[in-house]
Scaffold this motif. Structure first.
Motif, PDB file in Angstrom:
ATOM      1  N   MET A 211       0.844  -1.193   0.000  1.00  0.00           N
ATOM      2  CA  MET A 211       0.000   0.000   0.000  1.00  0.00           C
ATOM      3  C   MET A 211       0.887   1.253   0.000  1.00  0.00           C
TER       4      MET A 211
ATOM      5  N   MET B 122       1.496   5.497  -0.181  1.00  0.00           N
ATOM      6  CA  MET B 122       0.822   6.691   0.310  1.00  0.00           C
ATOM      7  C   MET B 122       0.772   7.768  -0.772  1.00  0.00           C
TER       8      MET B 122
ATOM      9  N   GLU C  28      -0.560  12.183   2.158  1.00  0.00           N
ATOM     10  CA  GLU C  28      -0.381  11.273   3.284  1.00  0.00           C
ATOM     11  C   GLU C  28       1.082  11.198   3.691  1.00  0.00           C
TER      12      GLU C  28
ATOM     13  N   GLU D 130       1.874  14.245   5.712  1.00  0.00           N
ATOM     14  CA  GLU D 130       1.299  14.148   7.056  1.00  0.00           C
ATOM     15  C   GLU D 130       2.097  13.161   7.901  1.00  0.00           C
ATOM     16  N   PHE D 131       2.492  12.054   7.273  1.00  0.00           N
ATOM     17  CA  PHE D 131       3.310  11.045   7.964  1.00  0.00           C
ATOM     18  C   PHE D 131       4.596  11.677   8.487  1.00  0.00           C
TER      19      PHE D 131
ATOM     20  N   ARG E 252       3.930  14.198  11.414  1.00  0.00           N
ATOM     21  CA  ARG E 252       3.645  13.576  12.711  1.00  0.00           C
ATOM     22  C   ARG E 252       4.888  12.918  13.296  1.00  0.00           C
TER      23      ARG E 252
ATOM     24  N   ARG F 123       6.583  13.845  16.891  1.00  0.00           N
ATOM     25  CA  ARG F 123       6.825  12.871  17.948  1.00  0.00           C
ATOM     26  C   ARG F 123       8.301  12.804  18.309  1.00  0.00           C
TER      27      ARG F 123
ATOM     28  N   VAL G 214       9.184  15.755  20.509  1.00  0.00           N
ATOM     29  CA  VAL G 214       8.658  15.618  21.871  1.00  0.00           C
ATOM     30  C   VAL G 214       9.485  14.608  22.663  1.00  0.00           C
TER      31      VAL G 214
END
Lengths: 45, 305
Positions: free
Chosen positions: A1, A3, A7, A10-11, A14, A18, A21
């Motif tokens: 699959m 992207m 997508e 966005e991947f 994110r 992370r 953080v």
């Protein structure tokens, strides 16, 4: 699959969020553990 | 898994933060800090900060485990349907692992930096909330709120033990005060908020035992709270500032719960003013009571009382 470009963007966004953080938390804990060690070794009560 | 596109992406860090129930955590930090300040003795500020951090991390870990277990229930209730798991914004196992990791880290850090008694009580409190309450008793008994109150009652006890290193009567009384405050606080809310707990099979007291019984039970807990809240003063654990404040605050609590106890809902368009007033006051009550405890302690340290 595979992207779509949206997508994929966005991947990346994110994952970057992370990672930042987690890096911030690790750094904060390094500083905290340093001071805990100083206090406990020094017996500063 | 119905949300293949959503779970394919890594979860946003904000969703992990939301799993820790930050608003509940702020109350936990407040009562934990009050227990710590009110305790006799001194704790180095760095260690004091660490202890509060551990209490907050433990509460966050327990909250994540709670949402991991209740993801299906949360999806069925309007108030909770927007949480990360019901929304499919992260994998269910991620919430579980995050909760276990946060809980284990908080207990280890508490044990190593502060002491193993405080660490052990923290571990018990996390187990109590996530397993005894969430998994075992919440779906089984209308006393679930009474039992759940125990989880909220741990923070001041842990804060106190972090300073003194021993369990004495005083921190146990602080535990008891929050324990007996929780049912009237929550049931006042349950009377005027139309929740869908019944829809997902959680037996809440107003639904199972009826409104009339719930109202009488609210009064019973309020009566009990009057002597209990002042007991730290009776045993000589605090000064007169806390004693007077506790008696006055609890007398008003009782006065507000009397009209709630002897009332009946006047149809579906009842404004439920006494119930709303009691709930709003119950939140203020807990803050004021613990603030009075801290003020009393600080005044006696300064030699003013």
């Amino acid at each position: 699959m595979s992207m779509t470009p949206e997508e994929q963007a966005e991947f990346t966004r994110r994952r970057k969020g992370r990672n930042l953080v987690v890096a911030g938390l690790l750094l904060a804990f390094v500083v905290l553990f340093f001071f805990i060690t100083i206090v406990r070794i020094g017996g500063a009560q | 898994m119905t949300t293949t596109t959503a779970t394919q992406l890594p979860a946003d860090w904000r969703d992990f933060f939301a799993l820790t129930k930050p608003r509940v955590m702020s109350l936990v930090v407040f009562t934990g800090l009050c227990g710590m300040i009110a305790a006799p003795g001194h704790i180095h500020p760095v260690l004091g900060f660490t202890a509060i951090l551990c209490i907050a991390m433990g509460a966050g870990g327990a909250a994540a485990l709670n949402q991991w277990w209740e993801a299906d229930l949360d999806a069925g209730m309007k108030r909770t349907a927007g949480r990360p798991l019901p929304q499919g914004r992260m994998e269910r196992t991620s919430a579980r692992d995050f909760g276990v990791g946060l809980s284990a880290a908080s207990v280890l850090l508490m044990g190593l930096a502060i002491g193993w008694l405080a660490g052990a009580i923290l571990a018990v409190s996390i187990f109590y909330y996530s397993v005894v309450y969430t998994i075992w008793l919440k779906p089984r008994t209308p006393q679930n709120i009474v039992i759940g109150g125990g989880a909220g009652a741990f923070p001041p006890l842990i804060g106190w033990v972090a300073v003194t290193g021993e369990i004495t009567l005083m921190p146990v009384l602080l535990f008891a005060i929050i324990f007996f405050w929780t049912p009237p606080h929550f049931w006042a809310l349950a009377l005027f908020v139309k929740s869908d707990y019944a829809k997902v099979g959680i037996p809440m007291m107003p639904v199972v035992a009826g409104e009339a019984s719930t109202r009488k039970q609210i009064l019973a807990y309020s009566v009990l709270l009057l002597p209990l809240s002042a007991s730290p003063w009776f045993i000589g654990g605090t000064g007169v500032v806390y004693g007077i404040a506790a008696l006055a605050l609890s007398a008003l609590f009782l006065a507000l719960s009397v009209p709630v106890a002897f009332r009946r809902r006047a149809g579906d368009d009842d404004a439920m003013r006494p119930e709303k007033r009691l709930f709003a006051y119950s939140v203020f009550y807990l803050f004021a009571l613990f603030a009075a405890l801290v003020a009393d302690r600080l005044l006696s340290v300064q030699g003013i009382i």
